[in-house]
Design a protein around this motif. Structure first.
Motif, PDB file in Angstrom:
ATOM      1  N   THR A 165       0.841  -1.199   0.000  1.00 28.68           N
ATOM      2  CA  THR A 165       0.000   0.000   0.000  1.00 28.68           C
ATOM      3  C   THR A 165       0.871   1.242   0.000  1.00 28.68           C
ATOM      4  O   THR A 165       0.654   2.180  -0.772  1.00 28.68           O
ATOM      5  CB  THR A 165      -0.913  -0.003   1.232  1.00 28.68           C
ATOM      6  OG1 THR A 165      -1.629  -1.229   1.265  1.00 28.68           O
ATOM      7  CG2 THR A 165      -1.895   1.139   1.191  1.00 28.68           C
ATOM      8  N   VAL A 190       0.124   2.782  -3.685  1.00 26.49           N
ATOM      9  CA  VAL A 190      -1.030   3.671  -3.697  1.00 26.49           C
ATOM     10  C   VAL A 190      -0.523   5.091  -3.498  1.00 26.49           C
ATOM     11  O   VAL A 190       0.161   5.382  -2.512  1.00 26.49           O
ATOM     12  CB  VAL A 190      -2.039   3.300  -2.585  1.00 26.49           C
ATOM     13  CG1 VAL A 190      -3.241   4.223  -2.632  1.00 26.49           C
ATOM     14  CG2 VAL A 190      -2.483   1.861  -2.747  1.00 26.49           C
ATOM     15  N   PRO A 194      -3.027   7.755   1.448  1.00 23.86           N
ATOM     16  CA  PRO A 194      -3.131   6.437   0.815  1.00 23.86           C
ATOM     17  C   PRO A 194      -3.593   5.342   1.774  1.00 23.86           C
ATOM     18  O   PRO A 194      -4.362   4.459   1.397  1.00 23.86           O
ATOM     19  CB  PRO A 194      -1.706   6.155   0.331  1.00 23.86           C
ATOM     20  CG  PRO A 194      -1.098   7.490   0.166  1.00 23.86           C
ATOM     21  CD  PRO A 194      -1.710   8.352   1.217  1.00 23.86           C
ATOM     22  N   LEU A 195      -3.129   5.423   3.034  1.00 25.33           N
ATOM     23  CA  LEU A 195      -3.526   4.407   4.011  1.00 25.33           C
ATOM     24  C   LEU A 195      -5.033   4.451   4.246  1.00 25.33           C
ATOM     25  O   LEU A 195      -5.728   3.434   4.137  1.00 25.33           O
ATOM     26  CB  LEU A 195      -2.777   4.628   5.331  1.00 25.33           C
ATOM     27  CG  LEU A 195      -3.131   3.659   6.457  1.00 25.33           C
ATOM     28  CD1 LEU A 195      -2.744   2.242   6.086  1.00 25.33           C
ATOM     29  CD2 LEU A 195      -2.463   4.064   7.766  1.00 25.33           C
ATOM     30  N   PHE A 242      -7.276   5.793   2.407  1.00 29.76           N
ATOM     31  CA  PHE A 242      -7.993   5.504   1.168  1.00 29.76           C
ATOM     32  C   PHE A 242      -8.080   3.989   0.910  1.00 29.76           C
ATOM     33  O   PHE A 242      -9.119   3.480   0.486  1.00 29.76           O
ATOM     34  CB  PHE A 242      -7.277   6.195   0.000  1.00 29.76           C
ATOM     35  CG  PHE A 242      -8.004   6.084  -1.298  1.00 29.76           C
ATOM     36  CD1 PHE A 242      -9.148   6.829  -1.534  1.00 29.76           C
ATOM     37  CD2 PHE A 242      -7.564   5.213  -2.280  1.00 29.76           C
ATOM     38  CE1 PHE A 242      -9.836   6.720  -2.718  1.00 29.76           C
ATOM     39  CE2 PHE A 242      -8.244   5.103  -3.473  1.00 29.76           C
ATOM     40  CZ  PHE A 242      -9.385   5.862  -3.692  1.00 29.76           C
ATOM     41  N   THR A 243      -6.994   3.284   1.207  1.00 28.66           N
ATOM     42  CA  THR A 243      -7.006   1.835   1.000  1.00 28.66           C
ATOM     43  C   THR A 243      -7.955   1.152   1.988  1.00 28.66           C
ATOM     44  O   THR A 243      -8.698   0.241   1.623  1.00 28.66           O
ATOM     45  CB  THR A 243      -5.582   1.268   1.148  1.00 28.66           C
ATOM     46  OG1 THR A 243      -4.719   2.006   0.283  1.00 28.66           O
ATOM     47  CG2 THR A 243      -5.527  -0.197   0.770  1.00 28.66           C
ATOM     48  N   ILE A 244      -7.935   1.618   3.245  1.00 33.02           N
ATOM     49  CA  ILE A 244      -8.860   1.054   4.243  1.00 33.02           C
ATOM     50  C   ILE A 244     -10.310   1.321   3.808  1.00 33.02           C
ATOM     51  O   ILE A 244     -11.175   0.440   3.908  1.00 33.02           O
ATOM     52  CB  ILE A 244      -8.603   1.683   5.637  1.00 33.02           C
ATOM     53  CG1 ILE A 244      -7.164   1.424   6.092  1.00 33.02           C
ATOM     54  CG2 ILE A 244      -9.599   1.141   6.654  1.00 33.02           C
ATOM     55  CD1 ILE A 244      -6.900   0.047   6.601  1.00 33.02           C
ATOM     56  N   THR A 250     -11.375   1.656   0.774  1.00 34.73           N
ATOM     57  CA  THR A 250     -11.664   0.747  -0.348  1.00 34.73           C
ATOM     58  C   THR A 250     -11.976  -0.658   0.161  1.00 34.73           C
ATOM     59  O   THR A 250     -12.915  -1.308  -0.294  1.00 34.73           O
ATOM     60  CB  THR A 250     -10.458   0.701  -1.306  1.00 34.73           C
ATOM     61  OG1 THR A 250     -10.071   2.027  -1.629  1.00 34.73           O
ATOM     62  CG2 THR A 250     -10.796  -0.051  -2.570  1.00 34.73           C
ATOM     63  N   TRP A 251     -11.177  -1.136   1.117  1.00 39.09           N
ATOM     64  CA  TRP A 251     -11.424  -2.451   1.717  1.00 39.09           C
ATOM     65  C   TRP A 251     -12.814  -2.483   2.352  1.00 39.09           C
ATOM     66  O   TRP A 251     -13.565  -3.440   2.183  1.00 39.09           O
ATOM     67  CB  TRP A 251     -10.362  -2.753   2.773  1.00 39.09           C
ATOM     68  CG  TRP A 251     -10.738  -3.878   3.683  1.00 39.09           C
ATOM     69  CD1 TRP A 251     -10.657  -5.209   3.395  1.00 39.09           C
ATOM     70  CD2 TRP A 251     -11.285  -3.771   4.999  1.00 39.09           C
ATOM     71  NE1 TRP A 251     -11.125  -5.939   4.457  1.00 39.09           N
ATOM     72  CE2 TRP A 251     -11.513  -5.085   5.447  1.00 39.09           C
ATOM     73  CE3 TRP A 251     -11.596  -2.702   5.839  1.00 39.09           C
ATOM     74  CZ2 TRP A 251     -12.044  -5.360   6.712  1.00 39.09           C
ATOM     75  CZ3 TRP A 251     -12.128  -2.969   7.082  1.00 39.09           C
ATOM     76  CH2 TRP A 251     -12.344  -4.283   7.516  1.00 39.09           C
TER      77      TRP A 251
END
Lengths: 301, 320
Positions: free
Chosen positions: A202, A206, A236-237, A239-241, A243-244
């Motif tokens: 990530t 990302v 990014p962190l 945003f990835t969470i 998305t998950w």
């Protein structure tokens, strides 16, 4: 079943023949009705040929192995080994009926699919891929080559190990492994490793840069720099969470999400901060040079 | 699922008709467009397009390379590199393939379903990007589009191949061992070749000039779209990673995700992914040894334990 026949034993060639047939043709006829069903029967052909001579027994054996079957093809090959061992015992008079063989196949294929997918597609492959991708992005063609070689060694070795374990230990051995909790420990361990690597990926891949700045008089506040002061890489962190959370908890269709994210990226590239055509930035990208701001102006660019 | 069995013959005819029509279009359109100078002069010749189509077909079928198919040439990292060799620039091919592959890091095919087709994104996506002159980051968005369309091949094949299972049944009734083996290989592979090789070849041969023209037009008239594609290259990988997290981001191992993230950010690239992986192996041994296995990513453990128990019961009842 006839116990007066001389014992028939599988040769190493038969077992290896089955192993290679599985390795090369497991998904040759992948389909909605039987999934890997015909591939399982194909894998069994050298075994059936060795063990049975009576045409009726051959037909019964082929029918028995043409039924629905689906598992993870590498770790799951322990089932194939165990089933070959059972067929060998059956041909030599052991009291194993069709139901016995079917229950092993259908009983183990689900759990091993879960374990196997977590280990191979979920952990080993992403780790190897990320090493290869990292090298390739730096322009090093050893990236894909190294990935391919490592993957072949690990995956083929793993499949062979599981297949032979299944054959030598038989179904009791496989059942013991599943009951001993070893698989649970392997999954947990793979989960630790997989999460660490995903977290690192990530950070590596990302990238979101929030470009605009707010000017109050001559003081400049850039969104990205302010966020970096809180914690570098925070966006990014989060945003990835997010998305998950959307995919796993809200059940959002990943293809829909792809389209939405693509639109967000495109909208984020429209240069609407600052005088159009002269200077300015977009939400995610600063790509026009701007002169220094005039005094006492309140601008977002 | 079982409905596919009854519909299969009609689907076979339909799919064959579509493939033959595509083939006819290619035969006619190829030379005609070639005369206009809009086909084949972008660095992707018909021969190169055929090689890309062949690679895409092989990646869907392990008969040539075993594990090297689904885990190898099916992955855009490897596919991009091979496309690069075909088109004469392995380094650029590997870069583009790697960028596209980031999106499919978390690709998991489970239960006879795929969320996208990484292989077509790798083979056709890389070829189109190279033929059209796109850089690696912008190629991600192109790869995504192609990869989503490509699931058509998988689902067609999954439906039609059920027919060949019945052909195998018929061989089994004859006691024909070799026939069952052949039914698992020959008809489905011929069918797969038709539905994968032809569309991929056509897409690369006719698509490369289209992509190139589109990129050139955008570069002059709306450069922000190209910037948008680059930005997408940073945003879309979140989906690939989150798809993988769906499987392993749960239970007591969740904190390790943040640990991995902080290690990578704080070291500023000083710790590469291999080093972090080694730390991860050490920590996973520690975790399993110290904390046991009680609370890992446990979605399937209950089912696993239950099934194992029931098999065990059967086994002991049979006096094994």
């Amino acid at each position: 079943m006839a116990t007066d026949k001389p014992p028939v034993e599988l040769t190493r060639g038969d077992v290896m023949g089955a192993f290679w047939r599985w390795t090369f043709f497991s998904h040759s006829n992948y389909n909605y009705e039987r999934l890997q069903g015909t591939a399982f029967a194909h894998m069994m052909t050298p075994v059936i040929r060795r063990l049975y001579t009576d045409p009726e027994e051959i037909k019964a054996a082929l029918r028995r192995h043409l039924v629905f079957f689906n598992t993870e093809p590498n770790v799951g090959s322990v089932i194939h080994g165990a089933v070959i061992a059972m067929e060998e015992q059956r041909a030599n008079g052991a009291d194993i009926d069709d139901d016995g063989i079917n229950s092993v196949k259908s009983g183990l294929m689900g759990p091993l699919a879960g374990v196997g997918d977590t280990i191979t597609q979920g952990t080993i492959i992403p780790i190897l891929l990320s090493i290869g991708i990292g090298m390739a992005q730096a322009g090093n063609i050893l990236g894909p080559i190294l990935y391919f070689v490592l993957m072949m060694i690990i995956m083929t070795g793993l499949t062979y190990f599981m297949f032979i374990q299944g054959y030598t230990r038989g179904r009791t051995g496989v059942t013991e492994i599943l009951r001993s909790g070893l698989m649970d420990r392997v999954i947990t361990g793979a989960g630790v490793l997989g999460n660490i690597v995903l977290g690192a990926l990530t950070a590596q891949f990302v990238a979101i840069y929030i470009a605009p700045s707010i000017y109050i008089n001559e003081l400049r506040f850039n969104f990205q720099e302010t966020l970096d002061d809180v914690m570098p890489g925070l966006v990014p962190l989060l945003f990835t969470i997010l998305t998950w959370w959307l995919l796993a908890k809200k059940g959002v269709n990943p293809i829909l999400l792809l389209v939405v994210y693509l639109l967000i990226a495109l909208v984020g590239a429209v240069p609407f901060f600052g005088p159009a055509g002269q200077c300015g930035s977009s939400i995610f990208n600063a790509f026009y040079a701007c002169p220094p701001p005039e005094a006492s102006s309140f601008l977002v660019r | 699922m079982l409905g596919a069995m009854n519909e299969a013959p009609a689907r076979v005819k339909l799919a064959l008709a579509v493939s033959l029509a595509t083939f006819a279009v290619m035969l006619v359109a190829g030379p005609v467009l070639g005369q206009d100078g809009s086909g084949g002069d972008t660095g992707v010749s018909l021969f190169q397009a055929i090689l890309v189509g062949l690679g895409y077909y092989l990646s869907n079928s392990p008969w040539l390379v075993g594990n090297g198919a689904f885990f190898g040439i099916y992955r855009p990292l490897v596919a991009g590199f091979l496309v690069g060799i075909i088109l004469g620039d392995p380094v650029e091919g590997a870069k583009i393939g790697a960028a596209i592959n980031i999106l499919y890091l978390g690709f998991i095919s489970a239960g006879g379903s795929i969320p996208a087709d990484p292989s077509v994104a790798g083979w056709v996506g890389t070829a189109l990007a190279m033929g059209g002159g796109l850089d690696a980051n912008s190629a991600i968005a192109l790869g995504v589009a192609v990869g989503t369309l490509g699931t058509f091949v998988f689902f067609t094949r999954m439906s039609v191949d059920a027919t060949f299972a019945h052909w195998a049944d018929a061989r089994a009734e004859e006691g024909d061992i070799g026939g069952v083996a052949r039914m698992n290989v020959i008809p489905p592979q011929i069918f797969l070749f038709i539905i994968s090789f032809i569309p991929a070849t056509v897409a690369v041969y006719l698509g490369a000039p289209v992509v190139e023209n589109a990129i050139n037009w955008l570069g002059t008239n709306a450069p922000w779209v190209l910037h948008g594609l680059q930005i997408a290259g940073g945003i879309l990988p979140a989906i690939g990673i989150a798809m993988n997290m769906k499987f392993i981001f749960r239970g007591s191992v969740i904190p390790y995700f943040f640990l991995g993230y902080i290690m990578a950010v704080a070291s500023g690239g000083g710790l590469n992914i291999l080093m972090i992986g080694i730390i991860g192996v050490a920590l996973s041994f520690l975790h399993v040894t110290l904390l046991g296995n009680g609370s890992g990513p446990s979605g399937r453990q209950a089912a696993g334990g239950g099934a194992a128990t029931s098999v065990g019961t059967t086994a002991s009842a049979e006096g094994m």
